[in-house]
Design an enzyme around this catalytic site. Sequence first.
Site, mmCIF file in Angstrom:
data_model
loop_
_atom_site.group_PDB
_atom_site.id
_atom_site.type_symbol
_atom_site.label_atom_id
_atom_site.label_comp_id
_atom_site.label_asym_id
_atom_site.label_seq_id
_atom_site.Cartn_x
_atom_site.Cartn_y
_atom_site.Cartn_z
ATOM 1 N N ARG A 178 3.316 3.022 -5.958
ATOM 2 C CA ARG A 178 2.758 1.715 -6.286
ATOM 3 C C ARG A 178 1.450 1.425 -5.575
ATOM 4 N NH1 ARG A 178 7.886 -1.169 -4.232
ATOM 5 N NH2 ARG A 178 8.271 0.937 -3.494
ATOM 6 N N VAL A 202 -0.217 7.951 -8.205
ATOM 7 C CA VAL A 202 -0.781 6.771 -7.558
ATOM 8 C C VAL A 202 -1.882 7.117 -6.555
ATOM 9 C CG1 VAL A 202 0.909 6.691 -5.678
ATOM 10 C CG2 VAL A 202 -0.189 4.583 -6.440
ATOM 11 N N HIS A 256 -1.501 1.752 -0.905
ATOM 12 C CA HIS A 256 -0.551 2.284 -1.877
ATOM 13 C C HIS A 256 0.579 2.983 -1.153
ATOM 14 C CE1 HIS A 256 -1.263 6.693 -1.674
ATOM 15 N NE2 HIS A 256 -2.467 6.342 -1.256
ATOM 16 N N CYS A 257 1.719 3.135 -1.852
ATOM 17 C CA CYS A 257 2.830 3.894 -1.302
ATOM 18 C C CYS A 257 3.075 5.084 -2.220
ATOM 19 C CB CYS A 257 4.068 3.018 -1.152
ATOM 20 S SG CYS A 257 4.596 2.247 -2.686
ATOM 21 N N VAL A 258 4.296 5.505 -2.359
ATOM 22 C CA VAL A 258 4.575 6.708 -3.133
ATOM 23 C C VAL A 258 4.356 6.493 -4.625
ATOM 24 C CG1 VAL A 258 6.348 8.403 -3.706
ATOM 25 C CG2 VAL A 258 6.228 7.472 -1.408
#
Length: 651
Positions: free
Chosen positions: A30, A70, A26-28
């Site tokens: 998504r 997330v 995952h990123c910030v």
Amino acid sequence: MGKFENDASKLLEYVGGKDNVKAVSHCVTRMRFVLIDQSKADVKKIEALPSTKGTFTQAGQFQVIIGNDVADYYNDFIKISGLEGVSKNAVKQAAKSNQNPVQKLMTNLAEIFAPLIPAIIVGGLILGFRNVIDSLYIFGDGTQTLVATSQFWAGVDKFLWLIGEAVFHTGIPVGICWSVQKKMGGTEMLGIVLGLTLVSGQLVNAYAVAGMAADAWAPDYVWNFGFASARMIGYQAQVIPAMLAAFTLAYLERFFNKITPSVIKMIVVPFCSLLLAVMAAHFVLGPIGWTLGTWISDVVYAGISGKFRIIFAAIFGFFYAPLVITGLHHMSNAIDLQLIADTPLHGTMLWPMIALSNIAQGSAVWAMSVLQKKNAKAQEVNIPSAISCWLGVTEPAMFGVNLKYEFPFYCAMTGSCIAAIISVGFGVNASAIGVGGIPGFLSIMPQFWGAFFLAMAAAIVIPFVLTLIIGKKRLTTEDRITTVDTEEEAPAAAPAAFTKAEESEEMASPASGKLIAIEDVPDQAFASKAMGDGFAIEPTDGKIVAPFSGTVTVAFPTGHAYGIKAANGKEVLIHIGMDTVELEGKGFHGRVRQGDTVHQGDVLTEVDLDYIKSQGKSAVTPVILTDGTAVTLLKKDQSVQAGETGIAKLS
């Protein structure tokens, strides 16, 4: 129980289960998946989850937009799935197996520049602010700047140049060398040292090279080795020389690591790698890179400022947004920086057009927000996406809204095209890059603010109005009003929407063209009737319609195959062309999704037949009754029209 465990469990199911997930991270905002088979992902169900704000596929990754929560969502997903999460870099590497060579090249370029973006944005804001205080003549009856009237602001202006110079003059080459080393798994400090040798104060600053007289170089600015000599040239703000030097260092370090015994690696590898890389950078690669960079900036500058600059602007403004989808837009960063370094005004006319494209995409989303003001689920994506877009980040708007409905994307491209024409027509230049969207005006040279605001108005108004007009005709009532139900629909409920006449309606031709027997189809799987009886059409028109009313049970992401189940239980599969799955959706423009209700004659998809044929594919379209119904053709080898009945007898 975790806050997101229920949604995470459903997401795992909807992406095709644990066995379909090759990697997840995952990123910030998504969740990032690399799926073994992307067609197994049920996008409609995923987007209907309360915690999901949209989905898109890019660079081989299937990405699910969650938002600020997330990290918690990811933890619940890992707990539910039993999968082992990996780093974003590992996901990117896994995703490259789904990319073609051009996509891989662009991904690598993006990965080099991505770590530099925060610094570029800061530098752009600072240079933009300096433009306001030292270049706007708004004091003393329009004859003085703020700096000229105040010692305090003069000091601020001088101090801020310390940061601006560090970012754009010395920071870019050093940052590129560091980033390449990091990406290639080399020693990052060696990359930093290499970059510093390119911008050392011992060298003639790149901006002063052109003004150096021939007799001014020796002896202070020449390396004289007796048998040969070289001018001591700096590469401030130069992109290509830095990239060439950095990759040379990375591969030299790899080479010496392989051939050097472990006991002396600490001495031999860094010494040999760095020394040879610096020599190559200053004696060979630097001059070559400088020349290449100059050629590129000259060509682009000629296109922007020459006789055909309006055509260039129209093309760039219209197609920049599609470049974002492919990842090719990352090339513009290097070109922008090269233009700033080389052109007479030390500015770039590309960046203003990029900022205007950002604004245009956001305006189209804002129009969608107006159209969907009674659709609560849609508004959760529309409003944040529009704001993000106007601040310079377009991906949520493009992938979450505009591409989903298609027409807003084209409306935004149209507005961006016209805005770009205005911008280039007035010669609008930016002195820095990194600040996009509406705040992008801070990067614009003050003398061009008026023209840029005019172009900005076009980028706001045109997409907004076009999207409103077209959206009122194109959007369904469900798109505009109904909040998406997060519960799964009962499969048996669909037939209740059809009338008795529809339940007993006669099957119609799904396309216009020549009706041929299924046995004559050039594919054994269809010709053998292994999948069921049916017929085929050699289409003369790209419009494919529903042969009877029913529920869409199959809608391949590539747009080449559709299945429909009628209220009376009959099921049909329409496969458009032979081996067209290999086209990966190109040439197909789907109009329905799995689970949609369609009525006889509704358009399922529109197909570019010329493109299919140009790719060496047959357009023959099998129409198979997969429920076991027998088919007797009544108009074999005759021409039929889409929606025409009486073409076959079903029993």
